[in-house]
Motif scaffolding. Structure first.
Motif, PDB file in Angstrom:
ATOM      1  N   ARG A   9      -6.594  20.577  -9.116  1.00 39.53           N
ATOM      2  CA  ARG A   9      -5.244  20.917  -9.564  1.00 39.53           C
ATOM      3  C   ARG A   9      -4.354  19.688  -9.421  1.00 39.53           C
ATOM      4  N   PRO A  10      -3.702  19.271 -10.515  1.00 40.34           N
ATOM      5  CA  PRO A  10      -2.830  18.092 -10.436  1.00 40.34           C
ATOM      6  C   PRO A  10      -1.680  18.329  -9.465  1.00 40.34           C
ATOM      7  N   HIS A  11      -1.209  17.254  -8.856  1.00 43.65           N
ATOM      8  CA  HIS A  11      -0.060  17.359  -7.971  1.00 43.65           C
ATOM      9  C   HIS A  11       1.200  17.634  -8.786  1.00 43.65           C
ATOM     10  N   SER A  12       2.130  18.326  -8.166  1.00 45.14           N
ATOM     11  CA  SER A  12       3.419  18.578  -8.808  1.00 45.14           C
ATOM     12  C   SER A  12       4.276  17.318  -8.721  1.00 45.14           C
ATOM     13  N   LEU A  13       5.368  17.300  -9.488  1.00 42.28           N
ATOM     14  CA  LEU A  13       6.279  16.169  -9.447  1.00 42.28           C
ATOM     15  C   LEU A  13       6.853  15.997  -8.044  1.00 42.28           C
ATOM     16  N   PHE A  14       7.220  17.101  -7.400  1.00 37.65           N
ATOM     17  CA  PHE A  14       7.759  17.019  -6.048  1.00 37.65           C
ATOM     18  C   PHE A  14       6.742  16.411  -5.085  1.00 37.65           C
ATOM     19  N   GLU A  15       5.482  16.826  -5.187  1.00 38.75           N
ATOM     20  CA  GLU A  15       4.439  16.301  -4.300  1.00 38.75           C
ATOM     21  C   GLU A  15       4.260  14.805  -4.506  1.00 38.75           C
ATOM     22  N   ASP A  16       4.278  14.360  -5.780  1.00 35.67           N
ATOM     23  CA  ASP A  16       4.138  12.935  -6.063  1.00 35.67           C
ATOM     24  C   ASP A  16       5.315  12.143  -5.500  1.00 35.67           C
ATOM     25  N   VAL A  17       6.525  12.643  -5.730  1.00 31.41           N
ATOM     26  CA  VAL A  17       7.717  11.937  -5.242  1.00 31.41           C
ATOM     27  C   VAL A  17       7.709  11.864  -3.721  1.00 31.41           C
ATOM     28  N   TYR A  18       7.389  12.975  -3.087  1.00 34.06           N
ATOM     29  CA  TYR A  18       7.379  12.998  -1.615  1.00 34.06           C
ATOM     30  C   TYR A  18       6.335  12.032  -1.066  1.00 34.06           C
ATOM     31  N   ALA A  19       5.165  11.967  -1.706  1.00 39.08           N
ATOM     32  CA  ALA A  19       4.115  11.049  -1.259  1.00 39.08           C
ATOM     33  C   ALA A  19       4.568   9.599  -1.388  1.00 39.08           C
ATOM     34  N   LEU A  20       5.289   9.275  -2.466  1.00 42.21           N
ATOM     35  CA  LEU A  20       5.783   7.912  -2.644  1.00 42.21           C
ATOM     36  C   LEU A  20       6.840   7.575  -1.596  1.00 42.21           C
ATOM     37  N   VAL A  21       7.694   8.542  -1.269  1.00 41.77           N
ATOM     38  CA  VAL A  21       8.716   8.310  -0.237  1.00 41.77           C
ATOM     39  C   VAL A  21       8.046   8.086   1.116  1.00 41.77           C
ATOM     40  N   VAL A  22       7.075   8.944   1.453  1.00 39.04           N
ATOM     41  CA  VAL A  22       6.355   8.801   2.718  1.00 39.04           C
ATOM     42  C   VAL A  22       5.656   7.445   2.773  1.00 39.04           C
ATOM     43  N   GLY A  23       4.967   7.080   1.693  1.00 37.44           N
ATOM     44  CA  GLY A  23       4.273   5.803   1.664  1.00 37.44           C
ATOM     45  C   GLY A  23       5.221   4.632   1.813  1.00 37.44           C
ATOM     46  N   CYS A  24       6.363   4.707   1.129  1.00 35.12           N
ATOM     47  CA  CYS A  24       7.368   3.647   1.203  1.00 35.12           C
ATOM     48  C   CYS A  24       7.854   3.461   2.633  1.00 35.12           C
ATOM     49  N   VAL A  25       8.224   4.544   3.294  1.00 35.82           N
ATOM     50  CA  VAL A  25       8.753   4.470   4.660  1.00 35.82           C
ATOM     51  C   VAL A  25       7.702   3.922   5.623  1.00 35.82           C
ATOM     52  N   LEU A  26       6.473   4.402   5.509  1.00 32.13           N
ATOM     53  CA  LEU A  26       5.416   3.945   6.411  1.00 32.13           C
ATOM     54  C   LEU A  26       5.104   2.463   6.214  1.00 32.13           C
ATOM     55  N   ILE A  27       5.054   2.014   4.967  1.00 27.49           N
ATOM     56  CA  ILE A  27       4.740   0.614   4.700  1.00 27.49           C
ATOM     57  C   ILE A  27       5.834  -0.299   5.250  1.00 27.49           C
ATOM     58  N   VAL A  28       7.097   0.074   5.020  1.00 25.42           N
ATOM     59  CA  VAL A  28       8.203  -0.731   5.540  1.00 25.42           C
ATOM     60  C   VAL A  28       8.198  -0.736   7.070  1.00 25.42           C
ATOM     61  N   LEU A  29       7.941   0.414   7.678  1.00 24.57           N
ATOM     62  CA  LEU A  29       7.876   0.480   9.141  1.00 24.57           C
ATOM     63  C   LEU A  29       6.785  -0.439   9.676  1.00 24.57           C
ATOM     64  N   GLY A  30       5.633  -0.422   9.031  1.00 19.40           N
ATOM     65  CA  GLY A  30       4.549  -1.301   9.461  1.00 19.40           C
ATOM     66  C   GLY A  30       4.913  -2.767   9.334  1.00 19.40           C
ATOM     67  N   LEU A  31       5.578  -3.122   8.227  1.00 18.79           N
ATOM     68  CA  LEU A  31       6.015  -4.506   8.045  1.00 18.79           C
ATOM     69  C   LEU A  31       6.998  -4.926   9.140  1.00 18.79           C
ATOM     70  N   LEU A  32       7.923  -4.040   9.494  1.00 19.58           N
ATOM     71  CA  LEU A  32       8.902  -4.351  10.531  1.00 19.58           C
ATOM     72  C   LEU A  32       8.233  -4.547  11.887  1.00 19.58           C
TER      73      LEU A  32
END
Length: 204
Positions: A9-32
């Motif tokens: 089952r394809p992910h919903s738009l909300f699921e995709d957006v939330y995953a990108l937000v989570v990924g963004c925050v985690l990547i920036v935190l790791g860089l910091l």
């Protein structure tokens, strides 16, 4: 019984957006975390950290600039949808990294902790977006493409590229910092090797 790719089952738009937000925050935190300890790592994250020690340019902006040539590659071999998500993720990383100093200040962190924790959260951020049809760009895009096209494990591919990037960091880092940077790269690749295998997760 495990579902096939066609039955997933394809992910919903909300699921995709939330995953990108989570990924963004985690990547920036790791860089910091890695930046605070004066370390680097593999992949585009490692290159951006490495250049941030040489140039007076924010690490988030460097991350996006280095990725520019890979956006075209992503659109050509991974599809327009993948490219759009990847571009949006990188814009999010630039914005989040730019705002981070205003809301998050890390005075000190031990290099072993920064290496392990920073690598893990970058790895989980990369995994989050990869499972939703996006990439952090650069080497990550190439690794995902090789996995989909030829079945190569994305984590193992990442290790090969990381070895080259970490080798270059020897010109900037101390031997001790280099060793801890190797640990951070291993932590990132370990996440992808363990949890991003073909056939284990079929949703987009």
């Amino acid at each position: 019984m495990q579902k096939s790719v066609e039955d997933a089952r394809p992910h919903s738009l909300f699921e995709d957006v939330y995953a990108l937000v989570v990924g963004c925050v985690l990547i920036v935190l790791g860089l910091l975390l890695l930046r605070a300890a004066g370390l680097t790592t593999g992949g585009i994250a490692g290159l951006s950290l490495l250049f941030s020690y040489l140039l007076p340019v924010p690490v988030g902006l460097l991350f996006a600039l280095i990725n520019l040539p890979f956006f075209l590659f992503a659109g050509r071999v991974m599809g327009r949808r993948f490219m759009i998500k990847t571009v949006l993720l990188n814009l999010g990383i630039v914005i989040t990294a730019g705002l981070a100093p205003e809301v998050f200040r890390l005075a000190t962190i031990a290099p072993p902790v920064a290496a392990f924790a920073g690598g893990m959260v970058i790895g989980m951020g990369t995994l989050s977006v990869a499972r939703h049809g996006a990439g952090v760009g650069g080497i990550g895009v190439i690794g995902l493409w090789l996995q989909q096209r030829h079945g190569w494990n994305a984590g193992r591919t990442q290790i090969l590229f990381d070895a080259v990037i970490l080798g270059a960091s020897l010109t900037v880092l101390s031997p001790e910092a280099f060793i801890w940077s190797m640990l951070s790269a291993a932590a990132i690749s370990g996440i992808l090797m363990a949890w991003h295998r073909p056939g284990r997760y079929t949703g987009y």
